[in-house]
Design a protein around this motif. Structure first.
Motif, PDB file in Angstrom:
ATOM      1  N   VAL A  62       1.106  -1.238   0.209  1.00 28.39           N
ATOM      2  CA  VAL A  62       0.123  -0.158   0.236  1.00 28.39           C
ATOM      3  C   VAL A  62       0.801   1.442  -0.344  1.00 28.39           C
ATOM      4  O   VAL A  62       0.376   2.304   0.790  1.00 28.39           O
ATOM      5  CB  VAL A  62      -1.212   0.742   1.043  1.00 28.39           C
ATOM      6  N   THR A  63       1.918   1.377  -0.935  1.00 29.19           N
ATOM      7  CA  THR A  63       2.993   2.336  -0.983  1.00 29.19           C
ATOM      8  C   THR A  63       2.113   3.711  -1.782  1.00 29.19           C
ATOM      9  O   THR A  63       1.864   4.493  -1.673  1.00 29.19           O
ATOM     10  CB  THR A  63       4.279   2.315  -1.770  1.00 29.19           C
ATOM     11  N   ASN A 177      -4.638   3.465   2.797  1.00 31.18           N
ATOM     12  CA  ASN A 177      -3.996   4.345   2.897  1.00 31.18           C
ATOM     13  C   ASN A 177      -2.801   3.935   1.538  1.00 31.18           C
ATOM     14  O   ASN A 177      -1.467   3.408   1.886  1.00 31.18           O
ATOM     15  CB  ASN A 177      -2.749   3.966   4.122  1.00 31.18           C
ATOM     16  N   ALA A 178      -3.668   3.308   0.243  1.00 29.53           N
ATOM     17  CA  ALA A 178      -2.389   3.366  -0.725  1.00 29.53           C
ATOM     18  C   ALA A 178      -2.177   4.566  -1.579  1.00 29.53           C
ATOM     19  O   ALA A 178      -1.335   4.658  -2.474  1.00 29.53           O
ATOM     20  CB  ALA A 178      -3.312   2.454  -1.330  1.00 29.53           C
ATOM     21  N   GLY A 179      -2.953   5.577  -1.490  1.00 29.20           N
ATOM     22  CA  GLY A 179      -2.795   6.809  -2.555  1.00 29.20           C
ATOM     23  C   GLY A 179      -2.933   6.149  -4.224  1.00 29.20           C
ATOM     24  O   GLY A 179      -2.295   7.312  -4.286  1.00 29.20           O
ATOM     25  N   THR A 293       1.569   8.874   5.257  1.00 31.48           N
ATOM     26  CA  THR A 293       1.471   7.769   4.577  1.00 31.48           C
ATOM     27  C   THR A 293       0.000   7.069   3.423  1.00 31.48           C
ATOM     28  O   THR A 293       0.075   6.520   3.105  1.00 31.48           O
ATOM     29  CB  THR A 293       1.501   5.863   5.496  1.00 31.48           C
ATOM     30  N   ALA A 294      -0.449   7.777   3.324  1.00 30.55           N
ATOM     31  CA  ALA A 294      -1.457   7.927   1.990  1.00 30.55           C
ATOM     32  C   ALA A 294      -0.994   7.730   1.220  1.00 30.55           C
ATOM     33  O   ALA A 294      -1.108   7.027  -0.062  1.00 30.55           O
ATOM     34  CB  ALA A 294      -2.761   8.893   2.214  1.00 30.55           C
ATOM     35  N   GLY A 295      -0.705   9.367   0.707  1.00 32.62           N
ATOM     36  CA  GLY A 295       0.443   9.318  -0.725  1.00 32.62           C
ATOM     37  C   GLY A 295      -0.106   9.919  -1.696  1.00 32.62           C
ATOM     38  O   GLY A 295       0.115   9.884  -3.128  1.00 32.62           O
ATOM     39  N   THR A 405       5.827   3.583   3.580  1.00 29.63           N
ATOM     40  CA  THR A 405       4.623   3.387   2.350  1.00 29.63           C
ATOM     41  C   THR A 405       3.796   4.187   2.371  1.00 29.63           C
ATOM     42  O   THR A 405       2.547   4.167   2.511  1.00 29.63           O
ATOM     43  CB  THR A 405       3.950   2.326   3.150  1.00 29.63           C
ATOM     44  N   VAL A 406       3.879   5.308   1.862  1.00 27.51           N
ATOM     45  CA  VAL A 406       3.518   7.113   1.336  1.00 27.51           C
ATOM     46  C   VAL A 406       3.383   6.852  -0.220  1.00 27.51           C
ATOM     47  O   VAL A 406       2.046   7.315  -0.203  1.00 27.51           O
ATOM     48  CB  VAL A 406       4.447   7.833   1.811  1.00 27.51           C
ATOM     49  N   GLY A 407       3.810   6.712  -1.257  1.00 30.50           N
ATOM     50  CA  GLY A 407       3.708   7.095  -2.219  1.00 30.50           C
ATOM     51  C   GLY A 407       3.308   8.663  -2.598  1.00 30.50           C
ATOM     52  O   GLY A 407       3.404   8.649  -4.023  1.00 30.50           O
TER      53      GLY A 407
HETATM   54  K   LIG Z   1       0.489   5.076   0.335  1.00 26.46           K
END
Ligand SMILES: [K+]
Ligand SMILES: [K+]
Lengths: 462, 462
Positions: A62-63, A177-179, A293-295, A405-407
């Protein structure tokens, strides 16, 4: 006899960790192979193994860093695969491990049972199945409501079918929180002034990142309050100490981040400089939340000032709260370390918060997590600069984003060579699977009554 | 009754810390006022209060960042003042505090006595005067020998009088890890190929930075060995655990730093790219040693690659070993935190090294020092970027250098505005006086038998 006992303990513990580390490696590889099927890629594009592996890793971890555009490179089939991988990853390492063990009808070892109980804050392991069912149901419900909200905007914008799909994808991606998104090439930038989209996204990110333990404590307490007609301050008192702390920490970090972004970017014409005051504030809040960490992005990350990026690296490193969908070392981990520092200069023997003591063991665990995470992050930043010739700032932003794992990326990811992509893949895997499994499966099972075998040495620090 | 006792303890502890913090503030101000006397500045130059304050701070904090050239701006009188300030600062906060208390005939409180005994690893406070005398004598002796060595090179280069003065200044500055010089505008760059100058400087830096506790343990053990005709491996075994660790850590960090600099800078024409292989290796070793808070340079720091700078920031943050002239959070502080991390994943209850246990208390102390130091450094870097518009890399290098009291700069310091200079002054003061006094005067005096007043809370980290 003692030796044998110890050895078997070591083997069992290695197995728990190995199950997770190898399990996710296999899941990533399977995901990559499915994404390599011709049916996953739109006509005219080709998917190399590297691209498939990167996309599978970024989804499961979930990056959200991407080397190809999710919306234009993958077919609907490919996007569905990605969404499933995101949902799997979003449940988190421990939840998936528990579900897998239960599904296979395997029994937990005494040790693992204690660990999982501690992790979810359960009174007994018997509550585990019920708890996990609640987690799955709750997640899907929140994602469903979020998707309905998005449809108000996305169906008019994209038509019925694409609008519904984009809404579902975005809701799952935000909650986990994958973004990642299937809206277009520039994340949520087209919706930077849209209050509805901003509100839904921020709410989903926070709900996912605050952790299930907090959810259920809040729900149970509010239900009790309704029954007993308690006052609002009474509800707050009834929350357990973990819930109170996580809520306060989350609020503080969001406010701190928003104010910082607002101040640093106020007159930056490439980000919020030309926005109305209302939009400036909304974009700053969104940026602050997305760091956790959402991204998703509503402003171009490569135009952010160096100061904002550095604050961002700190927030990305901290991440969300434990036992949720967010990444990073977690708010509570940072909190206990800071608490320890203040207890230390305050000359206090105990680390106390809300009248409860934080054990030395927990502080040492938090220190260990931060030590590994920071060392790994620093090393990978240096490698990325060395092999890709990036600036220190761009490379730091990229790797803090990957391990947390922010993105978010300063338009760096798609231009990386094979070696750079490999470094980012390692960062995402180690940042999500490594640190999470480490946080749970090491060093939580000791009784405090063990005899002290070694005399205290004479060491000097500082 | 218990409350009164606790309060008086708090007041006493505040006083110890305040004595140090205010004492050094006064020393810095007095130094600045003396440096403002017309006699201190060469004709044609003017010294503002800002310049005088910066120079006084950089000298007492043995940092070595300079806003004006020591060799061309200050008269001999000014240089003598600077050298005295360096020597005062080099002895360290605790040594000076002890000397001051003894000179004033004041009695140490029971608490302070225990702290100082722990700090110097003494059996009783009665040994303190003897120990301090040895420290002063030993320091002056080593500096004298170093100065004699430098004279071989500097007298032919600068003539008799200036040669002798430059040698003395350089020896004191190297031993105290100050890194200032009166040779010319570009530190030791003219001597980059000079084996003698390199060797003397490296030796003085290491001897100063390794700590007096190690010195005297080595000297006593070697003396015993001579008497009993022990083998070399026997000597090693007879060293106490602190000595062994510091020697290993120092060697590892120097080798690691040298190899990294060598690899990253190998073909950089602006640093060591055009050197012979021997000179490349020597310059890399020098750069690695100087990172450990010395601050001399034989290659231009502004030409170093970003990778080298990042490794440099890590080494500058770590610094030297406890109870010596070096700055940084100290090797042992980092070591116990890393030991804790490995004990944690190794599932061990105790942190053991050389068969000796490292107490939880010590790990928490190390964590607290690192937490404060890193938080302060990050905050000041962000301020410096914000107010001076520097690149993230240059600002990080500058502030890690200042809080670690290293003194290396990417040609940034002299061009700072008043606000930037103030930030660097705060960094130097907090990095040297704040962290050192914190390391000693907080949280080391607790008995472990205190009753536990708080029930263990239910917190989740990671
Ligand atoms: K993320
Ligand atoms: K220095």
């Amino acid at each position: 006899m003692k030796n044998i006992y110890n050895d078997s303990k070591t083997i069992k513990h290695l197995t728990s960790t190995q199950v997770i580390l190898i399990g996710f490696l296999i899941a990533i590889l399977v995901g990559a192979l499915i994404l390599m099927l011709p049916i996953a890629t739109v006509e005219g594009e080709t998917t190399t193994f590297g691209t498939a592996l990167f996309t599978s890793t970024t989804s499961i971890c979930v990056t959200g860093l991407v080397v190809v555009d999710t919306f234009s490179h993958w077919t609907l089939f490919g996007q569905i695969v990605i969404l499933i991988l995101i949902q799997i990853g979003g449940f988190g390492v421990i939840t998936l491990y528990s579900i897998l063990m239960l599904a296979l009808g395997k029994r937990f070892s005494l040790r693992t049972r204690t660990l999982i109980q501690d992790y979810y804050n359960l009174d007994s392991i018997k509550g585990l199945i019920k708890f996990l069912k609640k987690v799955v149901k709750g997640s899907l419900l929140v994602e469903f409501i979020g998707a309905l909200g998005y449809m108000i905007r996305f169906i008019p914008d994209f038509g019925l079918f694409k609008g519904i799909w984009a809404s579902i994808f975005n809701a799952v991606s935000a909650f986990c929180n994958a973004g990642m998104d299937v809206l277009g090439p520039s994340s949520l930038i087209p919706y930077r002034s849209d209050v509805l989209v901003n509100f839904i996204t921020i709410t989903l990110i926070i709900l996912g990142g605050i952790g299930y333990v907090v959810w259920f404590d809040v729900i149970n307490t509010v239900r009790d309050c309704h029954r007993h007609r308690w006052s609002l301050s009474r509800i707050w008192k009834k929350f357990n100490e973990h819930t109170k702390l996580v809520i306060i920490l989350t609020a503080c970090l969001i406010v701190l981040g928003s104010v910082t972004v607002l101040i640093f970017e106020w007159d930056n014409p490439d980000t919020i400089g030309n926005f109305s005051v209302f939009d400036k504030v909304m974009a700053s809040i969104f940026q602050s939340v997305t760091f956790r960490t959402a991204g998703f992005a509503t402003i171009p990350q490569e135009s952010l000032k160096a100061t904002t990026c550095m604050v961002g690296c700190v927030l990305m490193f901290i991440g969300g709260s434990p036992v949720g969908t967010a990444g990073g070392v977690k708010t509570m981990t940072i909190f206990v370390v800071i608490l320890n520092a203040f207890s230390f200069i305050g000359d206090k023997n105990d680390n106390v918060v809300f009248g409860k003591r934080v054990s030395y063991k927990l502080i040492n665990k938090a220190t260990a997590i931060i030590t590994f995470s920071l060392t790994l992050t620093m090393a990978l930043i240096i490698f990325l600069i060395h092999f890709e010739g990036l600036s220190a700032l761009d490379a730091s932003y990229e790797i803090f984003s990957a391990t947390g794992t922010v993105g978010l990326s300063r338009a760096v990811t798609p231009h990386l060579h094979a070696i750079g992509k490999s470094i980012v893949i390692i960062a995402m895997y180690a940042g999500r699977i490594g640190i999470l499994s480490m946080a749970l499966f090491f060093a939580t099972s000791h009784s405090d009554q063990n005899e002290i075998k070694y005399s205290k040495g004479c060491f000097i620090v500082g």
